[in-house]
Design a protein around this motif. Structure first.
Motif, PDB file in Angstrom:
ATOM      1  N   ILE A 161      54.835 121.578 164.807  1.00  0.00           N
ATOM      2  CA  ILE A 161      54.265 122.332 163.698  1.00  0.00           C
ATOM      3  C   ILE A 161      52.775 122.015 163.572  1.00  0.00           C
ATOM      4  O   ILE A 161      52.388 120.839 163.547  1.00  0.00           O
ATOM      5  CB  ILE A 161      54.987 121.996 162.382  1.00  0.00           C
ATOM      6  CG1 ILE A 161      56.483 122.286 162.505  1.00  0.00           C
ATOM      7  CG2 ILE A 161      54.394 122.784 161.222  1.00  0.00           C
ATOM      8  CD1 ILE A 161      57.292 121.822 161.313  1.00  0.00           C
ATOM      9  N   VAL A 189      55.519 125.092 155.818  1.00  0.00           N
ATOM     10  CA  VAL A 189      55.121 125.148 157.221  1.00  0.00           C
ATOM     11  C   VAL A 189      53.916 126.065 157.365  1.00  0.00           C
ATOM     12  O   VAL A 189      53.951 127.221 156.915  1.00  0.00           O
ATOM     13  CB  VAL A 189      56.281 125.676 158.093  1.00  0.00           C
ATOM     14  CG1 VAL A 189      55.829 125.822 159.542  1.00  0.00           C
ATOM     15  CG2 VAL A 189      57.483 124.752 157.985  1.00  0.00           C
ATOM     16  N   ASP A 191      51.115 127.600 160.153  1.00  0.00           N
ATOM     17  CA  ASP A 191      50.772 127.828 161.554  1.00  0.00           C
ATOM     18  C   ASP A 191      49.377 128.434 161.619  1.00  0.00           C
ATOM     19  O   ASP A 191      49.127 129.487 161.017  1.00  0.00           O
ATOM     20  CB  ASP A 191      51.799 128.777 162.189  1.00  0.00           C
ATOM     21  CG  ASP A 191      51.748 128.765 163.710  1.00  0.00           C
ATOM     22  OD1 ASP A 191      51.058 127.896 164.267  1.00  0.00           O
ATOM     23  OD2 ASP A 191      52.395 129.625 164.331  1.00  0.00           O
ATOM     24  N   TYR A 211      61.346 127.217 162.109  1.00  0.00           N
ATOM     25  CA  TYR A 211      60.952 125.885 161.627  1.00  0.00           C
ATOM     26  C   TYR A 211      61.623 125.569 160.297  1.00  0.00           C
ATOM     27  O   TYR A 211      62.094 124.448 160.072  1.00  0.00           O
ATOM     28  CB  TYR A 211      59.431 125.816 161.457  1.00  0.00           C
ATOM     29  CG  TYR A 211      58.666 125.532 162.724  1.00  0.00           C
ATOM     30  CD1 TYR A 211      58.978 124.424 163.515  1.00  0.00           C
ATOM     31  CD2 TYR A 211      57.623 126.353 163.141  1.00  0.00           C
ATOM     32  CE1 TYR A 211      58.285 124.154 164.683  1.00  0.00           C
ATOM     33  CE2 TYR A 211      56.918 126.090 164.306  1.00  0.00           C
ATOM     34  CZ  TYR A 211      57.250 124.995 165.069  1.00  0.00           C
ATOM     35  OH  TYR A 211      56.557 124.728 166.224  1.00  0.00           O
TER      36      TYR A 211
END
Length: 324
Positions: A161, A189, A191, A211
């Protein structure tokens, strides 16, 4: 040699990464051929993405902000090999704008008391109950997964991640001095993307959803996930110096699936309805089943315009000449 057997043996878990799930959701054949040597050569965009991610990792570990962050980037800018031309200058300025947006995002995180683990490895064994999947996926799983009496799709999710953000402070009642790697276990999370395209149905983005599924299986409370689109210029009306997609890191909800049952419920309100409720499980299970073979499906879509393996695809004119 040619084989009609699946790519896994009885009792073996199906290994997928979040990027695998995204690739398989788009086109299993492209995913398979790319993994088997059909990938495109490294591009300038990939080199830029790698450099920006490296600078972002250093920014978090050394708390580089403002001028210090920009200086860290300028130290590495020559690595990209941009020529001393007008076009090279434009490319360098676009890269600098990405760092400005990264700095704006990190500044907001600092103001909100968000702490992040960068390049965080994740590995989780997830058994996705057949009872929450659509009838079509359940049938394919039964045909492709060699297991006796199996009542789940056994998946191992592994990946890294960009930013696993601990957001206990955002919810109140959490001290900055809290110990432990995950404070109260409330995370989101993030990205980082150097592109500028907002994906379709980003609130159900395959990588973010995968994820979340992996982390939730480990007991973490994942309250959201988002892409920070560093390559996209934010609108003047937004007031932010960056673009977050989906806004507010608000992924569509997908409840934790129940434990696998011995006999899935096939009643009127059974799997056909639950597959929409458990859309993340459906997404990951579908990708896992599609990736084990022995048949690999070709799917058309927007990705076909830039596909590197068209000449091996039976649904494209270029490929029919090869595979017919």
């Amino acid at each position: 040699p040619t084989s009609t057997a699946p790519l896994i043996t009885a009792g073996e878990r199906i290994r997928v990464s979040p990027s695998d799930v995204e690739g398989l959701a788009a086109c299993p054949l492209k995913w398979f051929l790319t993994r088997s040597g059909g990938s495109a050569p490294a591009s300038d965009a990939q080199a830029l993405g790698s450099l920006v991610h490296a600078v972002a990792e250093r920014a978090e570990s050394e708390h580089l902000r403002g001028p210090a962050l920009r200086e860290a980037f300028e130290e590495r800018l020559s690595d990209l090999g941009y020529p001393a031309t007008w076009q090279g200058g434009l490319a360098a300025d676009r890269a600098r704008a990405m760092i400005e947006r990264l700095d704006a995002y990190l500044a907001d995180c600092d103001a909100l008391g968000v702490r992040a683990d960068v390049e965080q490895p994740v590995r989780a064994d997830v058994d996705i109950p057949l009872s929450v999947l659509s009838p079509a996926v359940r049938q394919r799983a039964g045909l492709r997964i060699p297991a006796e009496g199996g009542n789940a799709v056994p998946v191992t999710i592994s990946g890294r991640i960009d930013r696993l953000e601990h957001v206990g402070g955002l919810l109140g009642g959490e001290s900055e001095d809290s110990a432990g790697p995950d404070r109260n276990g409330t995370v989101r999370v993030i990205d980082l993307k150097t592109g500028q395209r907002v994906p379709k149905d980003v609130q159900r983005h395959p990588q973010l959803a995968t994820y979340r599924l992996a982390l939730s299986s480990q007991g973490l409370d994942v309250i959201g996930g988002a892409l920070v689109l560093l390559g996209k210029e934010p609108s003047k009306r937004s007031g932010d110096g960056y673009v977050l997609a989906p806004p507010g890191a608000a992924l569509d909800p997908s409840p934790a699936a129940p434990e696998p049952e011995q006999e899935p419920d096939e009643g009127a309100n059974g799997a056909a309805d639950s597959s929409e409720e458990y859309w993340a499980e459906e997404l990951v299970a579908t990708a896992a089943v599609d990736g084990v073979g022995p048949q690999i499906e070709a799917r058309t879509g927007e990705h076909c315009r830039t596909c590197w393996v068209k000449d091996s695809c039976p649904v494209q004119v270029e490929g029919r000449r090869v595979v017919s």
